[in-house]
Scaffold this motif. Sequence first.
Motif, short mmCIF file in Angstrom:
data_model
loop_
_atom_site.label_atom_id
_atom_site.label_comp_id
_atom_site.label_asym_id
_atom_site.label_seq_id
_atom_site.Cartn_x
_atom_site.Cartn_y
_atom_site.Cartn_z
N UNK A 124 6.22 -14.60 -1.89
CA UNK A 124 5.61 -15.52 -3.46
C UNK A 124 5.29 -14.48 -4.36
N UNK A 125 5.90 -12.77 -4.15
CA UNK A 125 5.34 -11.62 -4.79
C UNK A 125 6.51 -11.03 -4.93
N UNK A 126 7.01 -10.50 -5.53
CA UNK A 126 8.01 -9.52 -5.51
C UNK A 126 7.84 -7.85 -6.04
N UNK A 127 6.54 -7.81 -6.20
CA UNK A 127 5.70 -7.08 -6.56
C UNK A 127 5.13 -6.29 -5.26
N UNK A 128 4.53 -7.57 -4.71
CA UNK A 128 3.99 -7.33 -3.88
C UNK A 128 4.85 -7.05 -2.61
N UNK A 129 6.16 -7.88 -2.40
CA UNK A 129 6.70 -7.30 -1.49
C UNK A 129 7.37 -6.02 -1.35
N UNK A 130 7.69 -5.86 -2.60
CA UNK A 130 7.96 -3.74 -3.01
C UNK A 130 7.13 -2.62 -2.43
N UNK A 131 5.81 -3.18 -2.59
CA UNK A 131 4.87 -2.40 -2.89
C UNK A 131 4.81 -2.29 -0.76
N UNK A 132 4.81 -3.31 0.17
CA UNK A 132 4.26 -3.53 1.53
C UNK A 132 5.99 -2.22 1.84
N UNK A 133 6.95 -2.57 1.10
CA UNK A 133 8.19 -2.32 1.92
C UNK A 133 8.46 -0.38 1.43
N UNK A 134 7.38 -0.10 0.59
CA UNK A 134 7.04 1.44 0.04
C UNK A 134 7.92 1.96 -0.97
N UNK A 135 7.98 0.30 -1.63
CA UNK A 135 8.39 0.89 -3.17
C UNK A 135 8.21 0.87 -4.52
N UNK A 136 6.44 2.15 -4.29
CA UNK A 136 5.95 2.02 -5.48
C UNK A 136 6.56 3.84 -5.60
N UNK A 137 7.06 4.28 -5.17
CA UNK A 137 8.27 5.62 -5.33
C UNK A 137 9.38 5.35 -6.58
N UNK A 138 9.72 3.84 -6.48
CA UNK A 138 10.71 4.05 -7.47
C UNK A 138 12.03 3.22 -6.36
N UNK A 139 11.87 3.13 -5.57
CA UNK A 139 12.59 3.44 -4.87
C UNK A 139 13.49 1.88 -4.69
N UNK A 140 12.44 0.32 -5.08
CA UNK A 140 13.32 -0.72 -4.97
C UNK A 140 13.08 -1.13 -6.78
N UNK A 141 14.56 -2.05 -6.45
CA UNK A 141 14.90 -2.12 -7.30
C UNK A 141 14.18 -3.36 -8.07
N UNK A 142 13.64 -3.96 -8.70
CA UNK A 142 12.56 -4.92 -9.08
C UNK A 142 13.04 -5.74 -10.64
N UNK A 143 13.67 -6.48 -10.59
CA UNK A 143 14.10 -7.61 -11.58
C UNK A 143 13.48 -8.72 -12.56
N UNK A 144 13.31 -8.45 -13.51
CA UNK A 144 12.49 -9.56 -13.88
C UNK A 144 11.21 -9.56 -14.48
#
Length: 470
Positions: A124-144
Amino acid sequence: MSSTLQDVRTDFDWQPQPAAAEFVAGLLRRCIQSNPQIGQLAEQMRDQTGTRLVDWVDSIALREAADLCEELKAAGYTADEAEPQSWRHPEGIFPVVRVLQTGRSSDQSQAGSEAPLWLAIKVSSVGEFAAAMGGDGGRLEVEGAAGSQFRACRVPNAGGTQLVAYERHGWPWFDDPKNRSQQITVAAKHARAFATRRRDGATDREGFELAAKLFDAAAADLGRDWACDLFFAAERDYWMSRNAAGRIQYDRQQALGLGWGNHDHHTYRNSRESFATLIALLERMGFQCRERFYAGREAGWGAQVIEQAATGITIFADVDLTPEEVAGDFAHQQLQPQDKLGTVGMWCKLHGEAFLQAGMHHLECQFDFDEVRKQLAAIGVESMKPFTDWAHLKQAFTKGEVWPVRPERLDTALAEGYITKEQAEQFRREGALGSHLEILERNDGFKGFNQTGISEIITRTDPRRQAAHV
């Protein structure tokens, strides 16, 4: 963009598709072997949410290889005319397969056995997915841009198949929709309008007219498909506000940042008087009618299945019917009031139209059927007896949410002779069955429904039956 997504068809004899199911299962095995992160996510989905990886997959990208297109055709896939790199399965529920030219110089005859390039899940939200996967440190790339129609989150890995999450809002394609910042701002405004729309009017007709006005304004700014997606996101939120089982399961899925990406269909109960109005509004939103249901002369109800292909939203619209009416196109003819109310009509009399005051009767999502029922039972969410238990389709409701009934609705139903004085007093004291979460498992990509066994569960959700057995 025109596409096979919008092809109109009239034959809906859905059948299991075992060849396609085995083809996709083989791709998933190769993804997991190539990237342990995907296998770990699959285990988390099963253990924490009672769902299966296959039901979350949006698409799988493969490198072009000799004989790959023939394999896809043998499995029932066809290339999309508007986006030839995308192969879709018209007869079942399967992920899109992307066939890409990568410019690789190695032997292309062996590429078909290599690991897929990426596996994309729907969230539903890639931002919420990134946060759940531990992406708050910039490790995950979010496009759009946040709030846009299509976003992606890429999970880095050392090599092999990449894990991707897609967030879609009425955009089934893989290119950039090029949403302008002004559009994104306006989309948020329309989402708020849908979330807060007035569901009670002087008449039900007024309520439908207001919904249509809000939708038309959104469609004028955003296009029909984006507006439709936002509208039904608000519908799911409203349903959750009235269904504890839904909230509990949503929180479990949100712990992994998934949201309702596994929704299968939305079910609305409708009065006879408003049914044609509902169908006309849904068609205005881009829905196309699929199969019709009628459970038999004794059942007293029927349903129209209607699907919006670009958003992936399917609706099961229930209504009381007579045996004579099923022979016609009951979705488009004005149904007249009846002296007696069936299960669907009684539910609407007590709670209101599902599209208006009541909210959905149930949201059905795809799960690991046995696993999620066991997990939910362990935290106090019990399920009713399954009403479908086939190899390719399993279905069960959670126990119904009991809603209070407005006194004026009880007084009207009693005065019109639809309920007895005893039933009115019991509904007044105890409330009446309202909504459910429906647990579903599909296998072999089966896209249809149980045409014969569903009548029993409809009867078991009749508020009058509840009153008789409480």
